[in-house]
Scaffold this active site. Sequence first.
Site, PDB file in Angstrom:
ATOM      1  N   VAL A 101       0.826  -1.209   0.000  1.00 12.44           N
ATOM      2  CA  VAL A 101       0.000   0.000   0.000  1.00 12.44           C
ATOM      3  C   VAL A 101       0.863   1.263   0.000  1.00 12.44           C
ATOM      4  CG1 VAL A 101      -1.599   1.346   1.431  1.00 12.44           C
ATOM      5  CG2 VAL A 101      -2.040  -1.059   0.984  1.00 12.44           C
TER       6      VAL A 101
ATOM      7  N   LEU B  31      -7.320  -0.333  -2.711  1.00  8.21           N
ATOM      8  CA  LEU B  31      -6.680  -0.930  -3.897  1.00  8.21           C
ATOM      9  C   LEU B  31      -6.651  -2.449  -3.800  1.00  8.21           C
ATOM     10  CD1 LEU B  31      -3.632  -2.081  -3.136  1.00  8.21           C
ATOM     11  CD2 LEU B  31      -3.060   0.326  -3.150  1.00  8.21           C
TER      12      LEU B  31
ATOM     13  N   GLY C 131      -8.185 -15.715   0.224  1.00  8.96           N
ATOM     14  CA  GLY C 131      -6.959 -15.641   1.024  1.00  8.96           C
ATOM     15  C   GLY C 131      -6.447 -14.217   0.969  1.00  8.96           C
TER      16      GLY C 131
ATOM     17  N   CYS D 299      -5.657  -9.403   3.393  1.00 12.06           N
ATOM     18  CA  CYS D 299      -6.728  -8.518   3.882  1.00 12.06           C
ATOM     19  C   CYS D 299      -8.002  -9.241   4.315  1.00 12.06           C
ATOM     20  CB  CYS D 299      -7.052  -7.471   2.823  1.00 12.06           C
ATOM     21  SG  CYS D 299      -5.699  -6.309   2.598  1.00 12.06           S
TER      22      CYS D 299
ATOM     23  N   LYS E 169      -4.040 -14.831  -5.517  1.00 11.63           N
ATOM     24  CA  LYS E 169      -4.818 -14.542  -6.725  1.00 11.63           C
ATOM     25  C   LYS E 169      -3.825 -14.202  -7.833  1.00 11.63           C
ATOM     26  CE  LYS E 169      -5.583  -9.646  -5.818  1.00 11.63           C
ATOM     27  NZ  LYS E 169      -6.556  -8.581  -5.773  1.00 11.63           N
TER      28      LYS E 169
HETATM   29  P1  NAD Z   1       3.038  -4.736   4.180  1.00 14.53           P
HETATM   30  O1  NAD Z   1       3.257  -5.738   5.226  1.00 14.53           O
HETATM   31  O2  NAD Z   1       3.273  -5.086   2.739  1.00 14.53           O
HETATM   32  O3  NAD Z   1       3.902  -3.426   4.488  1.00 14.53           O
HETATM   33  C1  NAD Z   1       3.976  -2.796   5.729  1.00 14.53           C
HETATM   34  C2  NAD Z   1       5.344  -2.152   5.856  1.00 14.53           C
HETATM   35  O4  NAD Z   1       5.364  -1.332   7.025  1.00 14.53           O
HETATM   36  C3  NAD Z   1       6.490  -3.137   6.003  1.00 14.53           C
HETATM   37  O5  NAD Z   1       7.440  -2.914   4.979  1.00 14.53           O
HETATM   38  C4  NAD Z   1       7.070  -2.847   7.397  1.00 14.53           C
HETATM   39  O6  NAD Z   1       8.469  -3.022   7.472  1.00 14.53           O
HETATM   40  C5  NAD Z   1       6.674  -1.393   7.559  1.00 14.53           C
HETATM   41  N1  NAD Z   1       6.676  -0.885   8.953  1.00 14.53           N
HETATM   42  C6  NAD Z   1       6.160  -1.475  10.050  1.00 14.53           C
HETATM   43  N2  NAD Z   1       6.344  -0.672  11.131  1.00 14.53           N
HETATM   44  C7  NAD Z   1       6.959   0.456  10.686  1.00 14.53           C
HETATM   45  C8  NAD Z   1       7.399   1.657  11.313  1.00 14.53           C
HETATM   46  N3  NAD Z   1       7.225   1.889  12.632  1.00 14.53           N
HETATM   47  N4  NAD Z   1       7.998   2.588  10.557  1.00 14.53           N
HETATM   48  C9  NAD Z   1       8.193   2.386   9.242  1.00 14.53           C
HETATM   49  N5  NAD Z   1       7.794   1.266   8.588  1.00 14.53           N
HETATM   50  C10 NAD Z   1       7.178   0.312   9.307  1.00 14.53           C
HETATM   51  O7  NAD Z   1       1.530  -4.235   4.370  1.00 14.53           O
HETATM   52  P2  NAD Z   1       0.493  -3.769   3.252  1.00 14.53           P
HETATM   53  O8  NAD Z   1      -0.048  -4.961   2.531  1.00 14.53           O
HETATM   54  O9  NAD Z   1       1.064  -2.631   2.486  1.00 14.53           O
HETATM   55  O10 NAD Z   1      -0.686  -3.236   4.185  1.00 14.53           O
HETATM   56  C11 NAD Z   1      -0.553  -2.042   4.939  1.00 14.53           C
HETATM   57  C12 NAD Z   1      -1.931  -1.689   5.476  1.00 14.53           C
HETATM   58  O11 NAD Z   1      -2.832  -1.419   4.391  1.00 14.53           O
HETATM   59  C13 NAD Z   1      -2.595  -2.813   6.303  1.00 14.53           C
HETATM   60  O12 NAD Z   1      -3.356  -2.226   7.323  1.00 14.53           O
HETATM   61  C14 NAD Z   1      -3.517  -3.481   5.291  1.00 14.53           C
HETATM   62  O13 NAD Z   1      -4.614  -4.107   5.901  1.00 14.53           O
HETATM   63  C15 NAD Z   1      -3.969  -2.293   4.459  1.00 14.53           C
HETATM   64  N6  NAD Z   1      -4.371  -2.611   3.089  1.00 14.53           N
HETATM   65  C16 NAD Z   1      -3.665  -3.527   2.361  1.00 14.53           C
HETATM   66  C17 NAD Z   1      -4.052  -3.791   1.040  1.00 14.53           C
HETATM   67  C18 NAD Z   1      -3.295  -4.793   0.217  1.00 14.53           C
HETATM   68  O14 NAD Z   1      -3.828  -5.216  -0.816  1.00 14.53           O
HETATM   69  N7  NAD Z   1      -2.108  -5.233   0.599  1.00 14.53           N
HETATM   70  C19 NAD Z   1      -5.144  -3.118   0.475  1.00 14.53           C
HETATM   71  C20 NAD Z   1      -5.820  -2.168   1.246  1.00 14.53           C
HETATM   72  C21 NAD Z   1      -5.426  -1.919   2.551  1.00 14.53           C
END
Ligand code: NAD
Length: 433
Positions: A11, A151, A258, A261, A321
Amino acid sequence: MRIAVIGTGYVGLVAGTCFADSGNEVVCVDIDEAKIQALQCGLVPVYEPGLDDLIHKNAQARRLEFSTDLAASVSRSEVVFIAVGTPEGETGGADLRHVLAAARQIGQSIRHYTVVVNKSTVPAGTADKVREVIAANTQVEFDVVSNPEFLKEGAALDDFLKPDRVVIGTTSERARRVMAELYAPFVRTENPVLFMDSRSAEITKYAANAMLAARISFMNDIAMLCEHVGADVDFVRKGMGADKRIGYPFLFPGVGYGGSCFPKDVKALAATAREHGLELELLHAVERINDRQKRVLLQKALKHFGSLSGRTFAVWGVSFKPQTDDVREASSLVLIEGLLDAGATVQVYDPVAMPVLQRTLGDRVRCARNLYAAAEGAEGLFLVTEWNEFRQPDFDQTKAIMKTPVIFDGRNVYDPARLREKGFVYYGIGRGA
Ligand code: NAD
């Protein structure tokens, strides 16, 4: 605008890159040094179509940079996004550790009025918690905004650049103006920017994901019924989807949902309800059906073969997916573990997720170099992820190299009649007709 994005995952990286592409100066921050170093060298840590090019273009134009220095990045920014992970906690609710740690560091680092935007998926009331944590660490003025992200991995750029809607939770007029300006380039086709209070914004994200998960589980239940009464769920799906009140999206039965999310978000929404003394019964059913569905191909194989021990099986598709390398909570992993536990040998192929699979399962599975190498000598073939290259394979070649031609089509992508004509034993999902 000068923007910092805290958390450079799927994200944060997409959001940061898209904001840079619309002319802002963006720094993407992460605590993962290896990830930031790779990005600084031009290596993109995730597979997302089109993302590499957009990152390189904006990095070259010096609108996009990567850093581990949160304090410096935040202090020079007008808008700070929190996009860290919110994994499942011990009791099913969202674990806010990373969000609150980021909030504390932001509070210690801001030097002038800053709009702090929570993009992570978080329970109702989190914006207030984030506000408290920041306020405890600074005297500087700031606002906290909830801006959940919708997204989809695999189509993330398109979704971000042309969102169906943007949800913004804030009651501050000052923050509202900043957010409206920031998103204006992405909503030129009049897709709505919906302003609301932060708790409603937070719930909107969970409710949307839970609704999509519920459609999938509902169709998986209907598929189970179709098998028992001798109906074909594919006809049923088409007949249902043609109704404008229902529509076609998310009516596909399969091997369960899966990803990073849906599973955690369904649980987290139920946990929020529980904290308020409520049980959201539907969500429990959605989860139970999904757990059952993740094992449905294994059950079919057990029924067909009796014992799986000592047999070799092919698995096509590992990512949760198509168009992503994300295997978090993927149904493929449940199937593969089940096959391994039953004493089978598993040969796997996925167009992009092989390196991630190797890191996850090591040498417990055989990693094949293409789809046919995976099928070689197999007594059964499981289609788990409907990547395009699996849709029209050379069935004659596949049959020739398999030990016995049995196909378990977890996504109903093949024509059962055609495969049976070619000499395969075919099992789909809900295709009892
Ligand atoms: P991710 O695990 O891919 O990335 C999270 C990142 O945050 C990691 O790189 C981690 O090292 C970093 N991080 C953690 N603590 C930190 C800190 N204190 N300072 C700096 N960086 C830090 O997660 P994601 O899939 O991008 O999801 C992020 C959020 O967005 C979640 O809440 C998720 O539910 C939501 N979300 C995800 C999607 C998706 O499709 N992946 C879609 C919509 C919403």
